[in-house]
Design an enzyme around this catalytic site. Structure first.
Site, PDB file in Angstrom:
ATOM      1  CG  HIS A   9      34.931  84.358  18.459  1.00 61.78           C
ATOM      2  ND1 HIS A   9      34.070  85.403  18.187  1.00 61.78           N
ATOM      3  CD2 HIS A   9      34.782  83.480  17.435  1.00 61.78           C
ATOM      4  CE1 HIS A   9      33.453  85.184  17.046  1.00 61.78           C
ATOM      5  NE2 HIS A   9      33.854  84.011  16.577  1.00 61.78           N
ATOM      6  NE  ARG A  60      35.652  85.283  14.166  1.00 62.44           N
ATOM      7  CZ  ARG A  60      36.123  85.030  12.944  1.00 62.44           C
ATOM      8  NH1 ARG A  60      37.127  85.746  12.455  1.00 62.44           N
ATOM      9  NH2 ARG A  60      35.588  84.056  12.204  1.00 62.44           N
ATOM     10  CD  GLU A  87      32.690  79.816  12.143  1.00 58.46           C
ATOM     11  OE1 GLU A  87      32.693  78.564  12.029  1.00 58.46           O
ATOM     12  OE2 GLU A  87      31.938  80.438  12.904  1.00 58.46           O
ATOM     13  CG  HIS A 157      36.161  80.437  15.173  1.00 57.86           C
ATOM     14  ND1 HIS A 157      36.226  81.799  15.018  1.00 57.86           N
ATOM     15  CD2 HIS A 157      37.448  80.011  15.262  1.00 57.86           C
ATOM     16  CE1 HIS A 157      37.490  82.185  15.000  1.00 57.86           C
ATOM     17  NE2 HIS A 157      38.249  81.112  15.146  1.00 57.86           N
TER      18      HIS A 157
END
Length: 204
Positions: A9, A60, A87, A157
């Site tokens: 991202h 995100r 993440e 991520h």
């Protein structure tokens, strides 16, 4: 043959503040949205047409994928959301400034927490922990998708992608310390029956 595109991202608000983010659902910053658009433009220059898209459950990554698909003229392509691509969880470090944390605990300790394979931060996940949830999903869902369609996009991520790249590139537990995944930079793999036959990082 198929194409697998991995994108971390764009910069988030907490990235811009140099904070450990992990599972906190912080949005993209304006520069992060620009990074996502640039990623889409780099793919558009290569006439990429995604046929299936995957992302995490964090905004995100979802927004980055949406921006990339918009640039590609594919705003109607649904992104499959999977928590397994989230993440890593940073535990007690979540929300802390990285520079201040290094001043408190030492740069080497923070480097080990951030980059090593199997040493978790206090109360958090190591990269190995992240790999244990991300890779079964990757091999059970995403790799089979690459056998069914020609181009698959994954927006996720830094650490879930580090786990995937480690697997794809056969990076050792020791050498993974040196791998950083840049925000908003497409990593393009060419696959044949799920095996890597080529790789290009679209950073220019």
């Amino acid at each position: 043959m198929s194409t697998l595109i991995l994108i971390r991202h764009g910069q988030s608000h907490w990235n811009s503040e140099n904070r450990f983010t992990g599972w906190v659902d912080t949005p993209l910053s304006d520069p992060g949205r620009k990074e996502a658009r640039l990623a889409g433009e780099r793919l558009a220059q290569r006439n990429v047409h995604a046929e299936q898209a995957f992302t995490s459950t964090l905004e995100r990554a979802i927004e980055t994928g949406r921006i990339v698909l918009d640039v590609l003229g594919q705003s109607d392509l649904e992104q499959v959301q999977a928590w397994e691509l989230n993440e890593r969880f940073y535990g007690a470090l979540t929300g802390r400034n990285k520079t201040q944390t290094a001043e408190e605990f030492g740069e080497e300790q923070v480097r080990v927490w951030r980059r090593s394979y199997d040493v978790p931060p206090p109360g958090g996940e190591s990269l190995a922990d992240t790999a244990r949830r991300a890779l079964p999903y990757f091999h059970g869902t995403i790799i089979p998708a690459t056998r069914q369609v020609s181009t698959v996009l994954v927006t996720a991520h830094g650490n879930s992608l580090r786990a995937i790249v480690k697997d794809l590139d056969n990076i050792s537990d020791d050498d993974i310390v040196g791998l950083e995944i840049a925000t908003g930079v497409p990593i393009v793999y060419e696959l044949r029956d799920g095996a890597v036959i080529g790789k290009e990082v679209l950073d220019s």
